[in-house]
Each structure stands twice: as structure tokens, then as C-alpha cells.
Design an enzyme around this catalytic site. Structure first.
Site, PDB file in Angstrom:
ATOM      1  N   LYS A  76      40.217 -40.698 -29.477  1.00 48.69           N
ATOM      2  CA  LYS A  76      41.557 -40.111 -29.587  1.00 48.69           C
ATOM      3  C   LYS A  76      42.399 -40.583 -28.411  1.00 48.69           C
ATOM      4  CE  LYS A  76      43.760 -35.531 -30.122  1.00 48.69           C
ATOM      5  NZ  LYS A  76      43.525 -34.075 -30.196  1.00 48.69           N
ATOM      6  N   SER A 151      45.510 -31.608 -34.225  1.00 49.41           N
ATOM      7  CA  SER A 151      46.192 -32.771 -33.697  1.00 49.41           C
ATOM      8  C   SER A 151      45.379 -34.065 -33.790  1.00 49.41           C
ATOM      9  CB  SER A 151      46.575 -32.536 -32.229  1.00 49.41           C
ATOM     10  OG  SER A 151      45.409 -32.379 -31.436  1.00 49.41           O
ATOM     11  N   SER A 175      42.015 -28.427 -33.322  1.00 48.35           N
ATOM     12  CA  SER A 175      42.350 -29.833 -33.582  1.00 48.35           C
ATOM     13  C   SER A 175      41.196 -30.759 -33.917  1.00 48.35           C
ATOM     14  CB  SER A 175      43.121 -30.413 -32.402  1.00 48.35           C
ATOM     15  OG  SER A 175      44.431 -29.945 -32.446  1.00 48.35           O
TER      16      SER A 175
END
Ligand code: GLN
Length: 483
Positions: A76, A151, A175
Site C-alpha cells: 500500500k 482505504s 481499511s
């Protein structure tokens, strides 16, 4: 090759069915051909990936390969990677190239993993749809008109689109689990402190935790085993003996006590999702588990408490982005005040600015007791709810999300509707507990996630519980894209 799980890749590499270079090349080509349709990557690190794969092939040939040697993964883009831009999907950090790796990147590199690139996300991990990225929204591989959740939407979409076998992600209020649920992937948020936060750009430090998104619980166990470990550079890192999370995966579930919170099945839950969860629970009964209704009476306070605490911490953490030390700086500032004001005004997106304002307000003199202190008191009550539940049951199960993936654009103008997406996941972070989401069926051809919440440090147990289910069901093998 792209449909292989990590477990299969490890075997295939050792049997010389293919090399890490071949596999890495294949996935890089796939990303290049297909990712314009999903936008799951912000940066693809082709050269680095091929160099790491080559080194992995040499180690494999010498027979000295560590656990994940030659296994390609994605990170990420909130996780610092030395020499590779780490943008947090924000204009603010569009030009930020960290000179160091986050501890988890170091750990995964040491385990031999190959980095394919950095995945797209909500700006600074604030959101539930991955639409607030400076680099454009991520699209759900199951239906590209829908969001993949957030997210960590890019991490989840990359795995669902078979562009990477697994990825790292972070979870502050859901997330990892929420995008895993919406993309039919398996995501695990560890106990707070289990995985080092060092080198991960801070959103809300008392809630942030990194973990894996993969296609199976077994693969999540491989990744987690490499990610965990005491880190003196993170003051909240837990010092626990190193665990091999793959070990107990096949343990029998006979006598397992599963708590079902009545509060998680009320108003607002999509009926199709409720059905899929009930079917999954019946499957667990078949596996020898016992179901028991429990109550988490303060559940409905989780969202309001979180949306005071998380923005409060975010407002403090994000104060470092001032246009001076690093990150975006506005053009031709008139004076220092103008430089701060415009650098932050132009560098941060709307939702990030909203959180900074809310957080600063909640922490300001006169409001601190009414909001921040109150929210911390509620947080304690939520923690106690779980503590009493775990006196009666071993794990807690319920839906991960109230609804399946929603259409792009439908909630971005309504922050509260977006915040409600995390109604079932947020309490876990407030309490610091480990949680997973695993695929358990479809509603209107969109994936549904079953949430499994464990007691502190019970990752091995929830992985075991997830793995046993995946041995007798095949929801997790359903694919968003043609294989
Ligand atoms: N959707 C939640 C938020 O916007 C959680 C995000 C996260 O876990 N990073 O804060």
C-alpha cells in the site's frame, strides 16, 4: 501463473516449475495490460521487482531460500519504500521518496518477497471507497462501476484482479477488512502492536495497524508470519515470541464457541448479506462449532467515538506536512503564513482537510472534555464490551460490511453515509483486537465478507478458523476476472 496462491508459488518455485523472474515478469505484464481498468497501482516498480526476482532465483538455486523467497507482492502506498515514491495517494506527497524502508518492508524483503509496486488508496487512508486518491479512484474488479472499498482499495483490487497474489495494507477503522469484503479477498488486521508501524505514514496512531490482503487464509498466514515482530523503533510494538501462523491452520474447530452480536444484525444490514452470513454460520456448526448470541451494547457508539478520536490524532499527525520540511510547497508564497496556508490548502484533498478541521476542533480548549475525553471514555466501554464477550465465547462473527460494493460516486458527497460503511469494523480498532474478513458468498454477483474478530493476540486462532472454512467452501476461489 497469476491465479496461483502464495502456498502454490512457494511450492512451484522450489520444484522449479517456474522461476521468480518468470512469475514476476508475467505479473508485471498483466499489470501493464490490465490495470488501466482498475487503477489499483500508483507506482509499478518494474526494475526493482526484476532485480529482486533475479536475486531470489539465485538464492533458490543455492537452496538457501527464506520463506517468501521470490514471492511477488504489492505494498500500500502509505508504507515507506526506500527509493520508491510513497505518496499516500496525496498531492502533498506526490514527490516524496523516502530514504528508508518501513520495518514491515524490511521484514518482507528479508523473507525474500519481491515488490511489484505501490497500491492506490484513499488519500492518507481516510475513506471507505478509494475514491479520494489524487491519482483517481480505484475500480472494483467485480464491477468496474463499483468501488472496491477503502482505504486499501488498491491492495484489495490488485489481489482480486489477479495482478498480485497478496499485498500489504493498513486498517485504522476497517481499511483492510472492508475492501477485502467488497473484493472477495481475505484480509487480516492484527492485534494493535503486533505489526510495527515504523515507516508507515501515520493516520491515527492509536488505531493504525498493518496486515495482509491475500486470496486465502493460508496465504495471509505466510505474510503475517513475515510481517510481525518486536520493533524497538515503534514504542507501541509488542514484544512477543516469533510465531509461525501457518502452524495451527488445520486444527479442528470442535467445541469452538462463536459469539454472534445481536447488534450486528439489525437495521441497515442488507438482507442478502444477512443470509450469506447465516449460511456461513451454519457451515461452522457443521465444522463442530457452537453459536451463541452475545451483546456488544455500545456498538452504536463506535462510529461517533471513532470520528472524534481518529480525526483528533490525524490533525496532530498531519501537522508535519507544512510545505517546508518535505512534500508539496505552493508556488511563490507571500510570507510564512501564506506558505503554510496554501501548501496545506492545495496539497491536501477535501476529506483530509475535513478531518483536520474536525480533529483540531475536538482538541481545542473548551471542547476537549466534551468531545475528545468523552470519546476516549466511550472507547473504554467498547473495549469492556469485548472483554465481557470473550469471557463467554472464543471468537465473534458477523458481517464485515452493511452492504455490498456500491457504485462509484454515490457516497462521495455524503461523508456520513461513507462513515457508516465501517459500522461493523471500527469497534475492533477502538479495542485493539485482531480481525479478519473472508469471502462467504455473493449478493447480486458482488462479494460478501464474513468478519471474524478474535481476542488479543489470537491471530493464529482466527486464521485457523478462516482456513477450515476455506477447506470446505470455495467462495474464496470465485474470481472477479477471467483466469
Ligand atoms: N473508513 C475509515 C476512515 O475513513 C477507516 C479508514 C482506515 O481504516 N484507514 O477513517
Amino acid at each position: 501463473m497469476h491465479q496461483l496462491t502464495i502456498a502454490e508459488i512457494i511450492l512451484g518455485l522450489r520444484r522449479k516449475a517456474f522461476s521468480s523472474t518468470e512469475l514476476t515478469r508475467h505479473l508485471l505484464d498483466r499489470i501493464q495490460q490490465l490495470d488501466s481498468g482498475f487503477n489499483s497501482f500508483i507506482t509499478v516498480t518494474e526494475e526493482r521487482a526484476l532485480a529482486q526476482a533475479k536475486a531470489a532465483d539465485q538464492r533458490l538455486a543455492r537452496g538457501e531460500a527464506p520463506a517468501l523467497c521470490g514471492v511477488p507482492i504489492a505494498h500500500k502506498d502509505i508504507i515507506c519504500t526506500s527509493g520508491v515514491r510513497t505518496s499516500c495517494a496525496s498531492k502533498m506527497l506526490d514527490n516524496f521518496v523516502p530514504p528508508y524502508n518501513a520495518t514491515i518492508v524490511e521484514n518482507l524483503n528479508a523473507a525474500g518477497a519481491v515488490t511489484l509496486g505501490k497500491t492506490n488508496m484513499d488519500e492518507f487512508a481516510m475513506g471507505s471507497s478509494s475514491e479520494s486518491s489524487y491519482y483517481g479512484p480505484v475500480k472494483n474488479p467485480w464491477d468496474t462501476n463499483c468501488v472496491p472499498g477503502g482505504s486499501s482499495g488498491g491492495s484489495a483490487a490488485a489481489v482480486a484482479a489477479l495482478l498480485a497474489p497478496a499485498s500489504t495494507a493498513t486498517d485504522t477503522g476497517g481499511s483492510i477488512r472492508q475492501p477485502a469484503a467488497l473484493t472477495n479477498t481475505t484480509g487480516l488486521k492484527p492485534t494493535y502492536g503486533r505489526v510495527s508501524r515504523w515507516g508507515i505514514v501515520a493516520y491515527a496512531s492509536s488505531l493504525d495497524q498493518a496486515g495482509p490482503i491475500a486470496r486465502t487464509a493460508e496465504d495471509a498466514a505466510y505474510l503475517l508470519s513475515a510481517m510481525v515482530g518486536y520493533d524497538p523503533k515503534d514504542s507501541t510494538s509488542l514484544n512477543r515470541p516469533q510465531t509461525d501462523f501457518g502452524k495451527g491452520l488445520n486444527n479442528a474447530l470442535t467445541g469452538l464457541k462463536i459469539g454472534i452480536p445481536t447488534e450486528y444484525f439489525g437495521e441497515g444490514l442488507n438482507p442478502g448479506i444477512a443470509d450469506r452470513i447465516q449460511e456461513a454460520l451454519r457451515e461452522y456448526e457443521q465444522l463442530g462449532a457452537q453459536l451463541q448470541d452475545i451483546s456488544l451494547p455500545h456498538s452504536k457508539l463506535a462510529i461517533p467515538a471513532y470520528y472524534v478520536i481518529a480525526p483528533a490524532e490525524a490533525s496532530a499527525n498531519l501537522s508535519r506536512f507544512d510545505g517546508i520540511r518535505y512534500g508539496y510547497r505552493c508556488q511563490a508564497p507571500e510570507d510564512l503564513r501564506d506558505l503554510y496556508r496554501r501548501s496545506r490548502g492545495e496539497g491536501f484533498g477535501e476529506e483530509v482537510q475535513r478531518r483536520i478541521l474536525v480533529g483540531t476542533y475536538a482538541l481545542s480548549a473548551g471542547y476537549y472534555d466534551a468531545y475528545y475525553n468523552k470519546a476516549q471514555q466511550v472507547r473504554r466501554l467498547i473495549k469492556q464490551d469485548f472483554a465481557s464477550a470473550f469471557e463467554q465465547v472464543d471468537v465473534i462473527m458477523g458481517p464485515t460490511t452493511p452492504s455490498p460494493a456500491f457504485k462509484l460516486g454515490t457516497k462521495s458527497a455524503d461523508p456520513v453515509a461513507m462513515y457508516l460503511e465501517d459500522i461493523y469494523t471500527i469497534a475492533t480498532n477502538l479495542a485493539g483486537l485482531p480481525g479478519m474478513s473472508i469471502p462467504c458468498g455473493l449478493v447480486d454477483n458482488l462479494p460478501v465478507g464474513l468478519q471474524i474478530t478474535g481476542n488479543y493476540l489470537d491471530e493464529a486462532r482466527i486464521l485457523n478458523i478462516a482456513h477450515r472454512y476455506q477447506q470446505v467452501t470455495n467462495w474464496h476461489t470465485a474470481s472477479a476476472v477471467a483466469v
